[in-house]
Design an enzyme around this catalytic site. Sequence first.
Site, PDB file in Angstrom:
ATOM      1  CE1 TYR A  76      -4.278   1.014  -0.176  1.00  0.00           C
ATOM      2  CE2 TYR A  76      -4.433  -1.250   0.584  1.00  0.00           C
ATOM      3  CZ  TYR A  76      -5.012  -0.138  -0.003  1.00  0.00           C
ATOM      4  OH  TYR A  76      -6.303  -0.188  -0.426  1.00  0.00           O
TER       5      TYR A  76
ATOM      6  CD  GLU B  11      -4.742   5.473   0.984  1.00  0.00           C
ATOM      7  OE1 GLU B  11      -4.570   6.193   1.981  1.00  0.00           O
ATOM      8  OE2 GLU B  11      -5.789   4.867   0.762  1.00  0.00           O
TER       9      GLU B  11
ATOM     10  CG  ASP C 287      -8.827   9.930 -24.014  1.00  0.00           C
ATOM     11  OD1 ASP C 287      -7.841   9.168 -24.109  1.00  0.00           O
ATOM     12  OD2 ASP C 287      -9.901   9.585 -23.485  1.00  0.00           O
TER      13      ASP C 287
ATOM     14  CB  THR D 242      -5.476   3.374 -21.694  1.00  0.00           C
ATOM     15  OG1 THR D 242      -5.401   3.353 -23.119  1.00  0.00           O
ATOM     16  CG2 THR D 242      -6.890   3.764 -21.275  1.00  0.00           C
TER      17      THR D 242
ATOM     18  CE  LYS E 233      -8.090   1.603 -25.313  1.00  0.00           C
ATOM     19  NZ  LYS E 233      -8.125   2.302 -24.020  1.00  0.00           N
TER      20      LYS E 233
ATOM     21  NE  ARG F 297      -7.650  -3.888 -18.995  1.00  0.00           N
ATOM     22  CZ  ARG F 297      -7.931  -4.001 -20.293  1.00  0.00           C
ATOM     23  NH1 ARG F 297      -7.317  -4.893 -21.024  1.00  0.00           N
ATOM     24  NH2 ARG F 297      -8.816  -3.220 -20.854  1.00  0.00           N
TER      25      ARG F 297
HETATM   26  C1  LIG Z   1     -10.212   7.228 -25.881  1.00  0.00           C
HETATM   27  C2  LIG Z   1     -10.420   6.415 -24.660  1.00  0.00           C
HETATM   28  N1  LIG Z   1     -10.388   7.018 -23.461  1.00  0.00           N
HETATM   29  C3  LIG Z   1     -10.581   6.326 -22.323  1.00  0.00           C
HETATM   30  C4  LIG Z   1     -10.818   4.975 -22.333  1.00  0.00           C
HETATM   31  C5  LIG Z   1     -11.115   4.274 -21.055  1.00  0.00           C
HETATM   32  O1  LIG Z   1     -10.195   3.368 -20.687  1.00  0.00           O
HETATM   33  P1  LIG Z   1     -10.537   2.172 -19.670  1.00  0.00           P
HETATM   34  O2  LIG Z   1     -11.330   1.180 -20.425  1.00  0.00           O
HETATM   35  O3  LIG Z   1      -9.185   1.720 -19.273  1.00  0.00           O
HETATM   36  O4  LIG Z   1     -11.297   2.774 -18.528  1.00  0.00           O
HETATM   37  C6  LIG Z   1     -10.828   4.297 -23.566  1.00  0.00           C
HETATM   38  C7  LIG Z   1     -11.062   2.842 -23.606  1.00  0.00           C
HETATM   39  O5  LIG Z   1     -11.267   2.226 -24.585  1.00  0.00           O
HETATM   40  C8  LIG Z   1     -10.645   5.037 -24.743  1.00  0.00           C
HETATM   41  O6  LIG Z   1     -10.696   4.461 -25.946  1.00  0.00           O
END
Ligand SMILES: Cc1ncc(COP(=O)(O)O)c(C=O)c1O
Length: 417
Positions: free
Chosen positions: A56, A58, A202, A228, A231, A237
Amino acid sequence: MHQPAISQLAAADAEVAALVEGEARRQYEKIRLIASENYVSTAVLEATGTVLTNKYSEGYAGKRYYEGQQYIDLVEKLAIERAKAVFGVEHANVQPYSGSPANLAVYMALVNPGDKVMGMALPAGGHLTHGWGVSATGKWFDAVQYGVRKDTGRVDLDEVRGLALAERPKLIFCGGTAIPRTIDFAAFAEIAKEVDAVLVADIAHIAGLVAGGAHPSPVGHAQIISTTTHKTLRGPRGAMLMSTAEHAKALDKAVFPGLQGGPHNHTTAAIAVALGEAARPGFRDYAAGIVANAKALAEALVERGFDLVSGGTDNHLILIDLSNKAVAGKPAARALDRAGIELNYNSVPFDSRKPFDPSGIRLGTAAITTRGLGVEQMPRLAEWIERAISASDDAELDKVAAEVRELLSAYPMPGWV
Ligand SMILES: Cc1ncc(COP(=O)(O)O)c(C=O)c1O
């Protein structure tokens, strides 16, 4: 067999071990075209399976709420330094549990419930967390949504600007989950500046392409970058938030203590490993290979009469509108899975069908490029896709699956021996 071996697990819990082995074999035998998936290296797999999961921690390095952080602090700092170097950013937070909580932290850092925000609509290619109605981000904030142009299938920047000027959102999200084309970060930044909004890029889908120089970087355009790690970036993950120094404190506070408790340290270590891999010269070839494969696959699909949203791709992702074929997205995805080709059914822009039974399928080339498939195999993939969606019986699907297995037996999969 799963690699690294899971012999201890098999001895302790044969039931779970058998399921893990089954999944490993399934991944080995299928052509993985799910655009959000990849195969991580065995080094990343090993990092996720370490004793770091026991700890842990935090807080942040040097300011924790638990003792015993001598190694965890160093692991987290290493991941942060690697993220900053790979993406060229001033600040990185590697603690978000996944992409959705990372995005929620952005809202928490910058806006209050009820504030106006803007993002791409889910059916047009945006993500749920960009303000779509069923998501907390659509329920708790006043979200306006932009889409794509009907004639080009590309982000409608005129609409983005018009909406921004009319609605004056505090936050604008660009990027998404089913966008086959390059994101024009500079154009978004200009619009955000005009209305004094913070721009959030994003890059969950394209992070590996950005890291490998195969997609323009949002750095210098977006003040905040969310991604993320699992991918195209090919990590575990997890997720990261990156930003200019100006937003560092607010983002860190939003992640912890705003939204989360203890970070997942085994994931942090694996993120550090993946970022180390992304910093090597070979990763640039990998990123270029992903795009080359997607373009070659898109071309082969168009030659077979498939209707691609926007007519093709600039990145790892292809969105097929099956309206001109005798099959909808869901049955097509099912048939393809039986034929050894794994992907997902997906809405297409202006879809006349429902999200749970849409007109499209989404494909991505990150995983098959990791496996070593090249542009020369893409016409064969397109042929299999066509055969599978027009197969009249299961025997034909099983025949394709056998051909797929035979091809894949020549391409090793990290995580399987
Ligand atoms: C553009 C985008 N943002 C955020 C996410 C969210 O990710 P997670 O599934 O890890 O919560 C995804 C997931 O596919 C995504 O494609």
